[in-house]
Motif scaffolding. Structure first.
Motif, mmCIF file in Angstrom:
data_model
loop_
_atom_site.group_PDB
_atom_site.id
_atom_site.type_symbol
_atom_site.label_atom_id
_atom_site.label_comp_id
_atom_site.label_asym_id
_atom_site.label_seq_id
_atom_site.Cartn_x
_atom_site.Cartn_y
_atom_site.Cartn_z
ATOM 1 N N PHE A 57 0.815 -1.215 0.000
ATOM 2 C CA PHE A 57 0.000 0.000 0.000
ATOM 3 C C PHE A 57 0.851 1.269 0.000
ATOM 4 C CE2 PHE A 57 -2.701 -3.248 1.968
ATOM 5 C CZ PHE A 57 -3.835 -3.136 1.186
ATOM 6 N N PHE A 58 2.168 1.099 0.107
ATOM 7 C CA PHE A 58 3.057 2.256 0.146
ATOM 8 C C PHE A 58 3.882 2.380 -1.134
ATOM 9 C CE2 PHE A 58 2.000 1.596 4.535
ATOM 10 C CZ PHE A 58 1.998 2.863 5.099
ATOM 11 N N THR A 59 3.505 1.629 -2.162
ATOM 12 C CA THR A 59 4.196 1.747 -3.444
ATOM 13 C C THR A 59 3.698 2.979 -4.185
ATOM 14 O OG1 THR A 59 2.557 0.267 -4.448
ATOM 15 C CG2 THR A 59 4.609 -0.728 -3.668
ATOM 16 N N LEU A 150 20.018 2.074 -0.569
ATOM 17 C CA LEU A 150 19.608 1.548 0.744
ATOM 18 C C LEU A 150 18.239 0.860 0.675
ATOM 19 C CD1 LEU A 150 20.690 4.355 3.255
ATOM 20 C CD2 LEU A 150 21.875 2.227 2.719
ATOM 21 N N LYS A 151 18.092 0.002 -0.325
ATOM 22 C CA LYS A 151 16.835 -0.726 -0.463
ATOM 23 C C LYS A 151 16.937 -2.049 0.283
ATOM 24 C CE LYS A 151 14.463 -0.727 -4.227
ATOM 25 N NZ LYS A 151 13.332 0.094 -3.792
ATOM 26 N N LEU A 152 15.846 -2.410 0.932
ATOM 27 C CA LEU A 152 15.777 -3.705 1.598
ATOM 28 C C LEU A 152 15.410 -4.783 0.569
ATOM 29 C CD1 LEU A 152 13.955 -2.542 4.826
ATOM 30 C CD2 LEU A 152 16.278 -3.442 4.702
ATOM 31 N N PRO A 153 15.806 -6.027 0.809
ATOM 32 C CA PRO A 153 15.631 -7.052 -0.239
ATOM 33 C C PRO A 153 14.188 -7.433 -0.541
ATOM 34 C CG PRO A 153 16.537 -8.012 1.774
ATOM 35 C CD PRO A 153 16.559 -6.537 1.953
ATOM 36 N N PHE A 154 13.275 -7.329 0.445
ATOM 37 C CA PHE A 154 11.944 -7.886 0.219
ATOM 38 C C PHE A 154 10.799 -6.899 0.441
ATOM 39 C CE2 PHE A 154 14.729 -11.389 1.654
ATOM 40 C CZ PHE A 154 14.807 -12.047 0.447
ATOM 41 N N PHE A 155 10.909 -6.003 1.387
ATOM 42 C CA PHE A 155 9.881 -4.964 1.549
ATOM 43 C C PHE A 155 10.517 -3.779 2.268
ATOM 44 C CE2 PHE A 155 9.463 -8.219 4.836
ATOM 45 C CZ PHE A 155 9.548 -7.506 6.013
ATOM 46 N N ASN A 156 10.006 -2.579 1.952
ATOM 47 C CA ASN A 156 10.651 -1.349 2.410
ATOM 48 C C ASN A 156 9.857 -0.600 3.466
ATOM 49 O OD1 ASN A 156 13.004 -1.377 0.661
ATOM 50 N ND2 ASN A 156 11.542 -1.114 -1.014
ATOM 51 N N TRP A 157 8.817 -1.240 4.001
ATOM 52 C CA TRP A 157 8.047 -0.590 5.077
ATOM 53 C C TRP A 157 8.053 -1.494 6.298
ATOM 54 C CZ3 TRP A 157 3.932 -2.128 8.041
ATOM 55 C CH2 TRP A 157 3.300 -1.143 8.812
#
Length: 381
Positions: A57-59, A150-157
């Motif tokens: 929902f935060f994309t 600084l992206k996380l591998p699977f989800f960013n929230w």
């Protein structure tokens, strides 16, 4: 002897994964293990999947939704489905597994015994290699550490925790959390696949042994029957029931996996087509290995399910080519009834919707490619 010593190595690995990751749900579990199971699944299943789902929902746009979330979320849903079914039906699964090493399921002929052992020796090695490759594929996501964004591998929230350069500690902690969670989920997913493939392969091998029994109903030179009731009892009450119970137990697991893998393969191909693979090796290499893992996850049940169907179709021919004409009249009547019963092959259905066989495998790939072609066409416009 340990409780797993009678099983092949790949199954022993799967059982230890189930114990360590909290789905070995026997009635005699200790209060400590029960508490451990609940705590583990609260943090690494409940919170993990909630964060991943909420991230969708935060994309910023639909393209980001496809390339960042939908390539992993369906697989997680399939993993959750398989885990819940395994825990809920664990007593049935445990009983089926114990049946595979029972005396009734062991070859009585030395020649067949050697072939049986060779088959499962190869099977175990292939399953262990599959698990090793899947774990390596999960570890390739460490490449995200070298991404300047600084992206996380699977989800960013994750509950509004800040993840910018002023809060690097938060980033590394969440990165470690996601990697540990993904390693657990990967192991649960693969161990479930290994278990389904093992049960189906046992059914296929038992049908092979049964065909040999049917083809040699007489002791050469004596004209007397071998174990008069063996072929009736084994097929009607054991092999057929065993295969149907496997279907009832894993049907929805296979259905969820095929659907999830089709969506995931489509999303991965769409994502790879939208980037320069050379310039984004840290992203493209994990995606490639992940796609291979998805293909394997749907190929295994389809291949062994197809094998069960093909081998069940050979039983009638094995009966017909035996020396049935040397049997007594009463035995011939029994054999005729068996021929009628074996004329209907065993076809295993996924979720009651479609057979899981090689045709389902190719249909899934065709559908995934068709969806990708539509998405890619719209994206190019």
């Amino acid at each position: 002897m340990g409780e797993f010593d009678d099983f092949i190595p790949s199954q022993r690995v799967a059982f230890w994964i189930w114990k360590i990751l909290g789905i070995w749900a026997t009635d005699d579990e200790s209060p400590f293990y029960r508490a451990y199971r609940r705590i583990y699944h609260f943090f690494f299943t409940g919170i993990y999947l909630f964060s991943m789902f909420t991230s969708s929902f935060f994309t910023e746009n639909s393209e980001e939704l496809w390339v960042e979330i939908l390539f992993i979320l369906p697989t997680e849903i399939a993993m959750l489905t398989k885990t819940i079914i395994t825990v809920y039906k664990f007593e049935t699964i445990h009983r089926l597994l114990q049946t595979t090493i029972s005396k009734e399921f062991q070859p009585t002929c030395p020649k067949h015994g050697k072939e049986y052992d060779r088959f499962f020796d190869r099977f175990s090695k292939v399953m262990l290699m599959y698990y090793f490759c899947s774990v390596c594929a999960a570890w390739t996501h460490l490449g995200f550490l070298f991404d300047d964004r600084l992206k996380l591998p699977f989800f960013n929230w994750f509950f509004w925790v800040p993840l910018d350069r002023d809060h690097l500690n938060n980033y590394y902690i969440l990165f470690a959390y996601q990697m540990i969670g993904m390693m657990g989920h990967c192991s649960l997913n693969v161990s479930g696949d290994m278990n389904i493939a093992y049960l189906l392969s046992i059914a296929g091998q038992q049908l092979d042994l049964l065909s040999c029994k049917f083809a040699s109903l007489l002791v050469p030179g004596t004209g007397t029957t071998i174990e008069k009731d063996y072929y009736k009892r084994t097929f009607v009450e054991q092999i057929q029931h065993f295969a149907r119970e496997i279907e009832r137990t894993v049907s929805w697991c296979v259905f969820a996996q095929i659907c999830a893998s089709g969506i995931t393969i489509c999303a991965i191909v769409f994502r790879l087509s939208a980037i320069s693979i050379i310039d984004h090796l840290g992203t493209s290499i994990p995606m490639f290995f992940y796609m291979v893992s998805m293909l394997t996850q749907i190929f295994l049940p389809c291949y062994f399910g197809n094998d069960v169907t093909l081998k069940s179709q050979k039983l009638t021919n094995a009966l017909y080519t035996s020396k049935w004409y040397q049997l007594a009249m009463n035995d011939r009547k029994d054999l005729k009834m068996m021929t009628l019963r074996t004329s209907e092959s065993i076809r295993l259905k996924a979720g009651g919707f479609f057979n899981f066989n090689l045709e389902a495998f190719t249909s899934t790939l065709n559908t995934a490619y068709s969806v990708y072609a539509v998405l890619n066409s719209k994206n190019n416009k």
